[in-house]
Write an enzyme that holds these catalytic residues in place. Sequence first.
Site, PDB file in Angstrom:
ATOM      1  N   CYS B 161      24.564  65.706 -63.601  1.00  0.00           N
ATOM      2  CA  CYS B 161      25.271  64.736 -62.760  1.00  0.00           C
ATOM      3  C   CYS B 161      24.378  64.054 -61.729  1.00  0.00           C
ATOM      4  O   CYS B 161      24.833  63.168 -61.012  1.00  0.00           O
ATOM      5  CB  CYS B 161      26.448  65.423 -62.095  1.00  0.00           C
ATOM      6  SG  CYS B 161      27.452  66.286 -63.303  1.00  0.00           S
ATOM      7  N   HIS B 294      28.765  63.052 -53.099  1.00  0.00           N
ATOM      8  CA  HIS B 294      28.900  63.461 -54.497  1.00  0.00           C
ATOM      9  C   HIS B 294      30.399  63.663 -54.764  1.00  0.00           C
ATOM     10  O   HIS B 294      30.910  63.199 -55.766  1.00  0.00           O
ATOM     11  CB  HIS B 294      28.093  64.736 -54.734  1.00  0.00           C
ATOM     12  CG  HIS B 294      28.012  65.152 -56.162  1.00  0.00           C
ATOM     13  ND1 HIS B 294      27.536  64.329 -57.157  1.00  0.00           N
ATOM     14  CD2 HIS B 294      28.355  66.312 -56.790  1.00  0.00           C
ATOM     15  CE1 HIS B 294      27.583  64.961 -58.322  1.00  0.00           C
ATOM     16  NE2 HIS B 294      28.077  66.161 -58.119  1.00  0.00           N
ATOM     17  N   HIS B 331      34.393  61.108 -62.469  1.00  0.00           N
ATOM     18  CA  HIS B 331      33.011  61.579 -62.434  1.00  0.00           C
ATOM     19  C   HIS B 331      32.309  61.019 -63.673  1.00  0.00           C
ATOM     20  O   HIS B 331      32.529  61.485 -64.788  1.00  0.00           O
ATOM     21  CB  HIS B 331      32.973  63.103 -62.432  1.00  0.00           C
ATOM     22  CG  HIS B 331      31.615  63.657 -62.093  1.00  0.00           C
ATOM     23  ND1 HIS B 331      30.465  62.896 -62.209  1.00  0.00           N
ATOM     24  CD2 HIS B 331      31.225  64.873 -61.650  1.00  0.00           C
ATOM     25  CE1 HIS B 331      29.426  63.637 -61.841  1.00  0.00           C
ATOM     26  NE2 HIS B 331      29.855  64.831 -61.502  1.00  0.00           N
TER      27      HIS B 331
END
Lengths: 387, 404
Positions: B161, B294, B331
């Site tokens: 990620c 994040h 995400h």
Amino acid sequence: MTEAVAVTGLGVVSALGSGVDEVAEALIAGYGGCRPARRVEAAPGAHLAEVAELEPRRWVRSSVGRRIDRTSLLALAAARLAVADAGLPPEAVAGERVGLAMGSAFGNLAETETFVERLLARGTGNPLVFPNLVLNAALGYASIELGVTGPSAMLSEQEASGEAAIQWGAQLVADGVVDVCIAGGADEVTGLLWRLGDETAHWSRDAPRPLDLAAAGPCPGEGGAAVVLEPMARARARGARVHARLVPDPGFAVPAPVHGWPTAPDRVAAGLRARLDGVAAVVASASGQPALDCLEADALALAGTRAAVTAPRGACGDFGTAGAVAVVVAALAVSRAVVPPTVGCVQPRRPDLDVVRGAARRTPVRAALVTGLARGGIVRPVRLEEP
Amino acid sequence: MSAVAVTGLGAVTALGADAASLATGLAEGRCGIGPLTLFEHGGRCHIAAQVPELPPVGRVLLPPATQRRLSRPDRFALAAGGEACRHAGLEPRERADAAICVGASVGGMHEVESAWRRRRTGLDARWRMSRLVATPVAVSAAALSQALGIFGPRLTMSTACSSSALAVASAAAMIRRGQVRVALALGTDALCRLTYAGFDALQALDPRPCRPFAADRGGLSLGEGAGALVLEDVSHARARGARVLALLLGAGVAADAHHPTAPHPEGTGARRAVEAALAEAGVAPEAVDYVNAHGTGTRQNDAVEVAVLRAALGRRLGRVAVSSTKSQLGHTLAAAGAIEALVTVLALDTGLLPPTVNVDGVDPAWDDLDLVRVPGRRQALRIALSSSYGFGGHDVTLVLARPG
């Protein structure tokens, strides 16, 4: 301000053996690691370059490491071997002044296969396996096992994944961001990978013939290779043996089919020409894949190199990070003044190239170049020089 | 450390086919998370921030057979990368030697899964190379290079990620060293069965649209798309009269060395990434105005992230606006770092801070967290951070600033 980059440690786990001395001995003797498959499920007699022994307990120390996958284990083993070769105690490669760069073309294939098979059959995923399926699993495990908390990266650049990782790591050292960097990569071979390549007529079932007129396809292989890189001044100060000096290089790209090999060698030659200056040994990317072998032989000839050429994929098989093995071969050529033969090459595709065949060539090598060619037009050269 | 200019943006997200529609969607507080229709799925979560329509390949220099074999992330990358180059006004000769740095994670897995299904059900009697060539993650960068005529250094990075935040950092580093003057930094990722089933099996997916930093947050929502930034040597940008949207002042990259999936409970790596980024930028924590977090919406991530911000920014945190773009775009995994860097550039350029949607109440443990809520906020920013953490403990923070 740029630091000179010293290669102080080399580690390899491959079909040729484990550890730099064993692998060097096999390479110099012209031993071919592509043999009829034993571990991997493939047609009888089909050749593969498999790693014979890979015992997790020998390499894994942490509790989370018990779930490590084979590709990550290959990378970890190579990294630990490289650290030992550098004469560094384990604690010297832990901490935030240490960098880590790993490459892999496909990462953890074996567990991806079982995960997707179960998913397609039953519609559910396996939570125990999923964390291992990220492409950077090898990087994560190596970071945890070695305690590296500095900058880290996983690179994936088709056949040049090893060279790409090593160059990214070398740049960290050159920039003065780290005191030590471990860089390399790993890929594994599985039954499905063999079947994919066999059903699409990609692999040769026989041992490969890199740079030979009769080249009929690469032989799938696996392995891990890593180098330890340090600022030259620091390596000298601690009395380390320096195998070679590595020249940081971001590489370049050339026009090519998106999914295939460039067809025009002149652009590759133009990019490599200056990098070949004074080079006595070229470690080629050629694998026995005719399109690649043609391209590389023509590009090297066009660039006018008179260097001794060797293609280690003939011995260690073809995988995305075989280029990390090539970097080890180049470092050994410089430090031990020997260029190993190209296993499988009998009659070179281009008579004007000096392909080392049969026996190893003992010759001083002040500079060696790994070409780092990959599909899609990637070129990731790695130049190593006398320190 | 010299700054790097951001001169072009491009995006494909659940909120639209370009950066302008993304900017509008963000400003309107729209949530791109909706029904997951890309593939059949079991599990208990049936939503994702899916890109509604696969972008057309457009007029590029790729033969038709190659175009047919492009994967979903390749198509996202081409659309976003092309848009960013046009936005920056880069002439072909100005980009010929540029670098391409891509963050990617699954490559053509969606396409491979379909091929796999055909092979195992006998629909294909044998594997076909044409269905497999899209697999490697490095193909997106190759497609960008060949389609846009960009032949400088090429990197494809994958740290889960944080992949494309790392790609942005690596691109900026190449410019600072003088290796290139222009770089296209990009993140691209597509939804696939493997990712869905994996996160579902880990029970990390929220059946409702994700609610980062909310008291009742229950996991993440998956997303997909691409974000692209043209980075450029500041003097090069000025010399050719390009508009500088933002400056990239610094980047920090660090590792936890802790666990394959869980962040370090004290966020040691993440904190060092913030500190290293600020140090490289020459910026004091007190100067930070905004953090694009994040903010995945999992219990663990958000808790660690607030702890990290507290540790790195100290008392300043209470005066720093924070938002999580994942509440609007899901995400997007390997694409998240570049998309969120782009969103941060938009916030610096327009003074419009995107909201964190879906949140009814912020976790009461964080009364010092100034979460930007619906409908967003108008505030002139000077310095902003964008942070990304990846599986394996790979942490990246970028420091961006408004030019001038």
